[in-house]
Scaffold this active site. Structure first.
Site, PDB file in Angstrom:
ATOM      1  N   HIS A 139      16.722   4.199  -5.095  1.00 47.97           N
ATOM      2  CA  HIS A 139      15.299   4.152  -4.771  1.00 47.97           C
ATOM      3  C   HIS A 139      14.807   5.585  -4.606  1.00 47.97           C
ATOM      4  O   HIS A 139      15.574   6.471  -4.263  1.00 47.97           O
ATOM      5  CB  HIS A 139      15.069   3.379  -3.465  1.00 47.97           C
ATOM      6  CG  HIS A 139      13.721   2.737  -3.401  1.00 47.97           C
ATOM      7  ND1 HIS A 139      13.491   1.463  -3.863  1.00 47.97           N
ATOM      8  CD2 HIS A 139      12.533   3.190  -2.937  1.00 47.97           C
ATOM      9  CE1 HIS A 139      12.211   1.168  -3.686  1.00 47.97           C
ATOM     10  NE2 HIS A 139      11.608   2.197  -3.121  1.00 47.97           N
ATOM     11  N   ASP A 194       7.024  -6.265   3.602  1.00 49.84           N
ATOM     12  CA  ASP A 194       6.854  -4.921   3.024  1.00 49.84           C
ATOM     13  C   ASP A 194       5.794  -4.936   1.941  1.00 49.84           C
ATOM     14  O   ASP A 194       4.993  -4.013   1.827  1.00 49.84           O
ATOM     15  CB  ASP A 194       8.170  -4.374   2.453  1.00 49.84           C
ATOM     16  CG  ASP A 194       7.937  -3.038   1.758  1.00 49.84           C
ATOM     17  OD1 ASP A 194       7.507  -2.096   2.452  1.00 49.84           O
ATOM     18  OD2 ASP A 194       8.129  -2.934   0.541  1.00 49.84           O
ATOM     19  N   ARG A 201      -0.977   0.041   3.361  1.00 51.78           N
ATOM     20  CA  ARG A 201      -0.837   1.489   3.603  1.00 51.78           C
ATOM     21  C   ARG A 201      -1.520   2.289   2.509  1.00 51.78           C
ATOM     22  O   ARG A 201      -2.148   3.309   2.752  1.00 51.78           O
ATOM     23  CB  ARG A 201       0.647   1.873   3.636  1.00 51.78           C
ATOM     24  CG  ARG A 201       1.329   1.570   4.934  1.00 51.78           C
ATOM     25  CD  ARG A 201       2.829   1.740   4.780  1.00 51.78           C
ATOM     26  NE  ARG A 201       3.230   3.054   4.354  1.00 51.78           N
ATOM     27  CZ  ARG A 201       4.328   3.314   3.624  1.00 51.78           C
ATOM     28  NH1 ARG A 201       5.142   2.337   3.260  1.00 51.78           N
ATOM     29  NH2 ARG A 201       4.627   4.541   3.269  1.00 51.78           N
ATOM     30  N   SER A 235      10.083   0.729   4.911  1.00 50.36           N
ATOM     31  CA  SER A 235       9.693   0.114   3.641  1.00 50.36           C
ATOM     32  C   SER A 235      10.870   0.137   2.664  1.00 50.36           C
ATOM     33  O   SER A 235      11.223  -0.881   2.056  1.00 50.36           O
ATOM     34  CB  SER A 235       8.495   0.892   3.070  1.00 50.36           C
ATOM     35  OG  SER A 235       8.284   0.575   1.729  1.00 50.36           O
ATOM     36  N   LYS A 276      13.677  -3.192   1.839  1.00 49.56           N
ATOM     37  CA  LYS A 276      13.815  -3.716   0.466  1.00 49.56           C
ATOM     38  C   LYS A 276      15.266  -3.646   0.015  1.00 49.56           C
ATOM     39  O   LYS A 276      15.769  -4.549  -0.647  1.00 49.56           O
ATOM     40  CB  LYS A 276      12.963  -2.887  -0.503  1.00 49.56           C
ATOM     41  CG  LYS A 276      11.502  -3.263  -0.508  1.00 49.56           C
ATOM     42  CD  LYS A 276      10.801  -2.713  -1.739  1.00 49.56           C
ATOM     43  CE  LYS A 276      10.488  -1.235  -1.630  1.00 49.56           C
ATOM     44  NZ  LYS A 276       9.264  -0.918  -0.909  1.00 49.56           N
TER      45      LYS A 276
HETATM   46  N1  URA Z   1       8.808   3.779  -1.768  1.00 48.22           N
HETATM   47  C1  URA Z   1       8.756   2.661  -1.012  1.00 48.22           C
HETATM   48  O1  URA Z   1       9.296   1.635  -1.382  1.00 48.22           O
HETATM   49  N2  URA Z   1       8.103   2.713   0.151  1.00 48.22           N
HETATM   50  C2  URA Z   1       7.494   3.827   0.591  1.00 48.22           C
HETATM   51  O2  URA Z   1       6.937   3.800   1.661  1.00 48.22           O
HETATM   52  C3  URA Z   1       7.548   4.990  -0.207  1.00 48.22           C
HETATM   53  C4  URA Z   1       8.210   4.939  -1.395  1.00 48.22           C
END
Ligand code: URA
Length: 417
Positions: A81, A160, A167, A182, A186
């Site tokens: 990620h 999320d 956000r 966040s 995930k």
């Molecule tokens: N990627 C995400 O999944 N969440 C964030 O807050 C920033 C980048």
């Protein structure tokens, strides 16, 4: 307990209990807490922060707001990620490489956030590509072709999905507890047990300083550990856009060209080598980073990663003729050259400003319900450090609106010294 008291506590800089955090996440997921109440609390968290315990509780509450996958039947799944950036198409390049090396890739990605792009918006610019698949299809795809990239449409970390979109719309993106919760929620829900996170740092990232990037990396690593997931965070620079292209279709084309081995921007090479090699070490494919880096580049050069991209797109309903011939992609109405007015060396290509201007062209969202324009953005042909001559074209604005392109030409996006 009620939401007004919870908002007031955070507004007054007090620590929230686990029960209060759970109450908020449950209520917001189920719809008993409204968008405006959630906005107030998210803004209070953004301004007043959260300590380590609160951030961990928030992450776990979000992770368990829906289903939590168990991917152990697929083998050693390693996830990746990014904390986000401008021109960040690394997932589109790196994940097919990793899958082509025999490591199962099952990844849930996000949409654009603030001035940064999102992998799901990019994938959806490929005609037919379906990011909304069921859990069974997701797992079956990984079994069949070794890779699946999908959006947050399943019941995975649904809190999320709501908070992320909120956000974006209320200017609460650059926050360590909100980013950490966040991303890690995930990753916990999506089931991989080894995770590599690209913590971007610089003007085009949410973390502007090395100290903040380190803080974010530290908290995500410890949340990962707590959740039984081996987590490696790598801090990468994000002062200029990644590669040359910014914008959804434009980035897909660049990712395809890189996997076709047509060219390789220096920054993309170093990011995919670093992240990829760490993924290969975590997956026990290699015993050291240097061997991992070699394999990453080898599988671009031998065409295996490109073949894997075709399999991914085809298997997820996408029309691969667009990947085979990227000229088929729709183009913006106006492709306007950016000329430099002086000679010298490029000292700065301002990622933040370029990201914001891409959104202004339509590549990102102002409201969470907005749709994006996949055609627009920028394609540069120079990077920081390159020399330029007076009158030289250093890139193009891709716009559906001629006036917006003209306005952008008046902005300072490049600094020459
Ligand atoms: N990627 C995400 O999944 N969440 C964030 O807050 C920033 C980048």
């Amino acid at each position: 307990m009620n939401i007004q008291e919870i908002i007031a506590k955070k507004r007054d800089k007090l620590e929230l209990t686990k029960e209060e955090i759970d109450y908020f996440i449950k209520g917001y997921t189920e719809g008993t807490i409204t968008d405006y109440q959630a906005s107030a609390l998210i803004m209070a968290i953004y301004i007043n922060g959260m300590n380590y315990r609160e951030t961990t509780d928030l992450t776990l509450a979000i992770a368990f707001s829906g289903d939590v996958l168990n991917l152990s039947t697929l083998g050693e799944v390693v996830d990746k990620h990014s904390t986000g950036g401008v021109g960040d198409k690394i997932t589109l390049i790196l994940m097919p490489i990793i899958a082509s090396l025999g490591i199962p890739v099952a990844k849930m990605s996000g949409r654009g956030l603030g001035f940064t792009g999102g992998t799901i918006d990019k994938l959806e610019s490929i005609p037919g590509y379906n990011t909304s698949i069921t859990i069974d299809e997701f797992i079956e795809n990984v079994r069949k072709v070794g890779i699946s990239l999908m959006g947050q449409t399943l019941n995975l970390a649904p809190a999320d999905k709501k908070i992320y979109a909120l956000r974006d719309a209320i200017a609460c993106t650059e926050s360590i507890p909100l980013i950490a919760s966040s991303i890690m929620s995930k990753k916990i829900a999506a089931g991989a047990n080894k995770i590599v996170i690209d913590v971007t740092c610089g003007s085009g990232a949410f973390m502007k300083t090395k100290e903040d990037a380190e803080k974010l990396a530290e908290i995500m690593t410890s949340i990962g550990k707590l959740a039984g997931k081996e987590t490696v965070c790598i801090i990468t620079p994000m002062d200029e856009p990644v590669g040359y292209a910014i914008g959804n279709i434009l980035e897909v084309i660049e990712a395809v060209d890189i996997l076709k081995n047509k060219y390789m921007p220096k920054d993309v090479k170093s990011i995919i080598e670093e992240l990829g090699a760490n993924m290969l070490v975590l997956a026990n494919k290699v015993s050291n980073i240097e061997d991992g880096k070699k394999l990453i580049i080898e599988n671009i050069q031998n065409g295996k990663a490109y073949q894997k991209l075709l399999e991914l797109v085809k298997n997820q309903g996408g029309d691969i003729s667009y990947i085979e011939n990227t000229d088929k992609f729709e183009k913006a109405k106006y492709i306007v050259p950016i000329l430099v007015t002086e000679e010298g060396t490029i000292a700065k290509l301002d990622a933040l400003n370029i990201g914001k201007l891409s959104c202004y062209l339509g590549a990102g969202r102002e409201k969470k319900e907005d749709s994006i324009n996949p055609r627009v953005g920028f394609v540069f042909n120079k990077k920081v450090g390159d020399t330029v001559k007076t009158g030289e074209v250093i890139g193009y604005i891709h716009s559906d609106d001629e006036e917006k392109a003209k306005e952008i030409l008046q902005q300072e996006i490049v600094t020459i010294k």
